[in-house]
Motif scaffolding. Structure first.
Motif, PDB file in Angstrom:
ATOM      1  N   ALA A 124       0.923  -0.982   0.101  1.00 37.36           N
ATOM      2  CA  ALA A 124      -0.262   0.170  -0.066  1.00 37.36           C
ATOM      3  C   ALA A 124       0.909   1.043   0.343  1.00 37.36           C
ATOM      4  O   ALA A 124       0.317   2.754  -0.197  1.00 37.36           O
ATOM      5  CB  ALA A 124      -0.893  -0.004   1.289  1.00 37.36           C
ATOM      6  N   LEU A 125       1.835   1.316   0.786  1.00 35.70           N
ATOM      7  CA  LEU A 125       2.827   2.562   1.006  1.00 35.70           C
ATOM      8  C   LEU A 125       3.374   2.800  -0.294  1.00 35.70           C
ATOM      9  O   LEU A 125       3.940   3.774  -0.655  1.00 35.70           O
ATOM     10  CB  LEU A 125       3.199   2.734   2.044  1.00 35.70           C
ATOM     11  CG  LEU A 125       3.316   2.670   3.171  1.00 35.70           C
ATOM     12  CD1 LEU A 125       3.591   2.295   4.827  1.00 35.70           C
ATOM     13  CD2 LEU A 125       2.608   4.226   3.657  1.00 35.70           C
ATOM     14  N   SER A 126       4.140   1.602  -0.852  1.00 33.53           N
ATOM     15  CA  SER A 126       4.467   1.889  -2.352  1.00 33.53           C
ATOM     16  C   SER A 126       3.757   1.971  -3.116  1.00 33.53           C
ATOM     17  O   SER A 126       4.318   2.503  -4.183  1.00 33.53           O
ATOM     18  CB  SER A 126       5.000   0.370  -2.713  1.00 33.53           C
ATOM     19  OG  SER A 126       4.745  -0.972  -2.475  1.00 33.53           O
ATOM     20  N   GLU A 127       2.332   1.750  -3.214  1.00 34.21           N
ATOM     21  CA  GLU A 127       1.428   2.488  -4.456  1.00 34.21           C
ATOM     22  C   GLU A 127       1.267   3.902  -3.844  1.00 34.21           C
ATOM     23  O   GLU A 127       0.766   4.440  -5.249  1.00 34.21           O
ATOM     24  CB  GLU A 127       0.790   1.659  -4.417  1.00 34.21           C
ATOM     25  CG  GLU A 127       0.876   0.063  -4.638  1.00 34.21           C
ATOM     26  CD  GLU A 127      -0.661  -0.930  -4.578  1.00 34.21           C
ATOM     27  OE1 GLU A 127       0.156  -2.052  -5.041  1.00 34.21           O
ATOM     28  OE2 GLU A 127      -1.341  -0.366  -3.924  1.00 34.21           O
ATOM     29  N   GLY A 128       1.401   4.230  -3.544  1.00 35.11           N
ATOM     30  CA  GLY A 128       1.330   5.306  -2.579  1.00 35.11           C
ATOM     31  C   GLY A 128       0.014   6.254  -1.681  1.00 35.11           C
ATOM     32  O   GLY A 128       0.319   6.692  -1.821  1.00 35.11           O
ATOM     33  N   LYS A 129      -0.171   5.282  -0.908  1.00 35.18           N
ATOM     34  CA  LYS A 129      -1.283   5.426  -0.383  1.00 35.18           C
ATOM     35  C   LYS A 129      -0.968   5.847   0.796  1.00 35.18           C
ATOM     36  O   LYS A 129       0.172   5.546   0.969  1.00 35.18           O
ATOM     37  CB  LYS A 129      -2.186   3.596  -0.208  1.00 35.18           C
ATOM     38  CG  LYS A 129      -2.757   3.144  -1.001  1.00 35.18           C
ATOM     39  CD  LYS A 129      -3.157   2.016  -0.232  1.00 35.18           C
ATOM     40  CE  LYS A 129      -4.917   1.479  -1.244  1.00 35.18           C
ATOM     41  NZ  LYS A 129      -4.052   0.670  -2.559  1.00 35.18           N
ATOM     42  N   GLU A 130      -1.801   7.511   1.607  1.00 34.44           N
ATOM     43  CA  GLU A 130      -1.549   7.514   2.874  1.00 34.44           C
ATOM     44  C   GLU A 130      -1.534   7.010   3.476  1.00 34.44           C
ATOM     45  O   GLU A 130      -2.277   5.340   3.540  1.00 34.44           O
ATOM     46  CB  GLU A 130      -2.569   8.792   2.730  1.00 34.44           C
ATOM     47  CG  GLU A 130      -2.205   9.890   3.744  1.00 34.44           C
ATOM     48  CD  GLU A 130      -3.361   9.547   5.045  1.00 34.44           C
ATOM     49  OE1 GLU A 130      -2.878  10.158   6.160  1.00 34.44           O
ATOM     50  OE2 GLU A 130      -4.004   8.950   4.989  1.00 34.44           O
ATOM     51  N   LEU A 131      -0.761   7.508   5.050  1.00 35.68           N
ATOM     52  CA  LEU A 131      -0.638   5.821   5.883  1.00 35.68           C
ATOM     53  C   LEU A 131      -1.427   5.897   6.275  1.00 35.68           C
ATOM     54  O   LEU A 131      -2.159   4.459   7.233  1.00 35.68           O
ATOM     55  CB  LEU A 131       0.206   6.729   6.873  1.00 35.68           C
ATOM     56  CG  LEU A 131       0.133   5.876   8.124  1.00 35.68           C
ATOM     57  CD1 LEU A 131       1.194   4.757   8.175  1.00 35.68           C
ATOM     58  CD2 LEU A 131       1.276   6.874   9.604  1.00 35.68           C
ATOM     59  N   ILE A 132      -3.283   6.243   6.519  1.00 33.82           N
ATOM     60  CA  ILE A 132      -4.145   5.699   7.420  1.00 33.82           C
ATOM     61  C   ILE A 132      -5.157   4.991   5.941  1.00 33.82           C
ATOM     62  O   ILE A 132      -5.096   4.256   7.275  1.00 33.82           O
ATOM     63  CB  ILE A 132      -4.838   7.394   7.774  1.00 33.82           C
ATOM     64  CG1 ILE A 132      -4.884   7.393   9.030  1.00 33.82           C
ATOM     65  CG2 ILE A 132      -6.849   6.490   8.191  1.00 33.82           C
ATOM     66  CD1 ILE A 132      -5.601   9.217   9.595  1.00 33.82           C
ATOM     67  N   GLU A 133      -4.899   5.266   5.157  1.00 30.11           N
ATOM     68  CA  GLU A 133      -5.833   4.299   4.158  1.00 30.11           C
ATOM     69  C   GLU A 133      -4.902   2.820   3.941  1.00 30.11           C
ATOM     70  O   GLU A 133      -5.752   2.200   3.839  1.00 30.11           O
ATOM     71  CB  GLU A 133      -5.457   5.151   2.395  1.00 30.11           C
ATOM     72  CG  GLU A 133      -6.228   4.780   1.575  1.00 30.11           C
ATOM     73  CD  GLU A 133      -5.972   5.443   0.443  1.00 30.11           C
ATOM     74  OE1 GLU A 133      -6.826   4.696  -0.624  1.00 30.11           O
ATOM     75  OE2 GLU A 133      -5.709   6.031  -0.299  1.00 30.11           O
ATOM     76  N   ALA A 134      -3.331   2.795   4.190  1.00 30.53           N
ATOM     77  CA  ALA A 134      -2.768   2.026   3.684  1.00 30.53           C
ATOM     78  C   ALA A 134      -3.068   1.124   5.293  1.00 30.53           C
ATOM     79  O   ALA A 134      -2.475   0.201   5.418  1.00 30.53           O
ATOM     80  CB  ALA A 134      -1.383   2.464   4.213  1.00 30.53           C
TER      81      ALA A 134
END
Length: 296
Positions: free
Chosen positions: A245-255
């Motif tokens: 999720a983080l590598s795909e650029g999702k914001e922390l809470i969404e991740a």
């Protein structure tokens, strides 16, 4: 385009026994089932990330025994590129002896060939590390190797997530270079002795969800309620999902919300890697949960 997630860590065969009664010291009880299931925190997290759509490389080591043969074949089946650091090791494949009773587990890990994942053994894979979108590690390989990889990744500006389990102290220099640490509540308490790194923490809390810090304040991301069969690998599912999720650029809470959903689905099946869901399964799960919330 798929994001490149490189996992550096342990590869084990899990020896899983289910029993109604957990034995006391010196006691013998009858178990219900026994299974051999691919495991190890590194491999678990790699499988989780691969099933969620990442291009995954796993750097690790298994023995030249039957378990090692089976695990090599399994990683290939999961579409994971396996960089084996010591193909001629005399050590046995790592194992984890897991007892499951009353929807919870106790685990004894014997590292075996995982000890071969040394700083020297990592050198041929520096380019793999430098070309990754995200590095994910745990502490079931030598701690000096973990710290070395963090420094190597830092020089190439590659973010690193460290799941500090089983808990060991990392140097302050290394802690500064880590993008995120993903302790559980017990590990978080021990990390507090090292200073104020709370902005890097993603604390997993099982059925209570996860906690992150934003602008100095703690934010709790609730879990999803499911029928629990086996909690083995739930944290690994969460970590693999966070890396993707983080590598795909999702914001922390969404991740974290995404990772909580992956962890929830993982505990509905027996075995750490057996329970890792696909991206499509997670998407359907989240759509269904949103539909339920909207109809309340």
């Amino acid at each position: 385009m798929k994001k490149k997630v490189t996992v550096i860590g342990s590869i084990n065969m899990d020896l899983v026994t289910t029993t109604r009664v957990r034995p006391d010291v010196g006691e013998t009880v009858l178990g219900e089932t026994f299974s051999t299931i691919p495991g190890g925190k590194g491999a678990n997290q790699a499988v989780a990330a691969a099933r969620l759509g990442a291009d995954v490389t796993l750097i690790g080591c298994v023995g030249n025994d039957l378990f090692g043969q089976q695990l090599r074949q399994h990683l290939q089946h999961e579409n994971i590129t396996f960089c084996e650091v010591a193909k001629q090791t005399n050590k046995h494949t790592g194992i984890a002896s897991i007892t499951i009773s009353d929807h919870d587990n106790s685990i004894i890990v014997v590292p075996g060939a995982n000890a071969e994942v040394t700083e020297e053994a990592i050198k041929p894979y520096v380019k793999v590390i430098a070309e990754s979108d995200m590095i994910l590690m745990q502490l079931e390989i030598p701690i000096h190797t973990v710290e070395h990889v963090i420094r190597v990744a830092s020089r190439s500006n590659v973010p690193v997530i460290v799941n500090p389990a089983p808990f060991q102290m990392l140097s302050n220099d290394v802690m500064e270079k880590v993008a995120y640490l993903t302790p559980n509540e017990h590990e978080e308490k021990r990390l507090k002795n090292q200073g104020d790194f709370k902005e890097k923490l993603i604390v997993t809390k099982g059925s209570e969800g996860a906690t992150v810090w934003k602008n100095g304040d703690s934010v709790n991301i609730p879990s999803y309620k499911v029928e629990v069969l086996d909690t083995t690998g739930a944290g690994d599912a969460f970590n693999g999902a966070m890396a993707v999720a983080l590598s795909e650029g999702k914001e922390l809470i969404e991740a974290c919300q995404f990772a909580n959903a992956v962890g929830a689905l993982a505990v509905t099946k027996l075995g750490a890697q057996n329970g890792m869901p696909t991206k499509k399964e997670v998407e359907h799960f989240l759509i269904d949960r949103k539909r339920r919330e909207d109809t309340k």
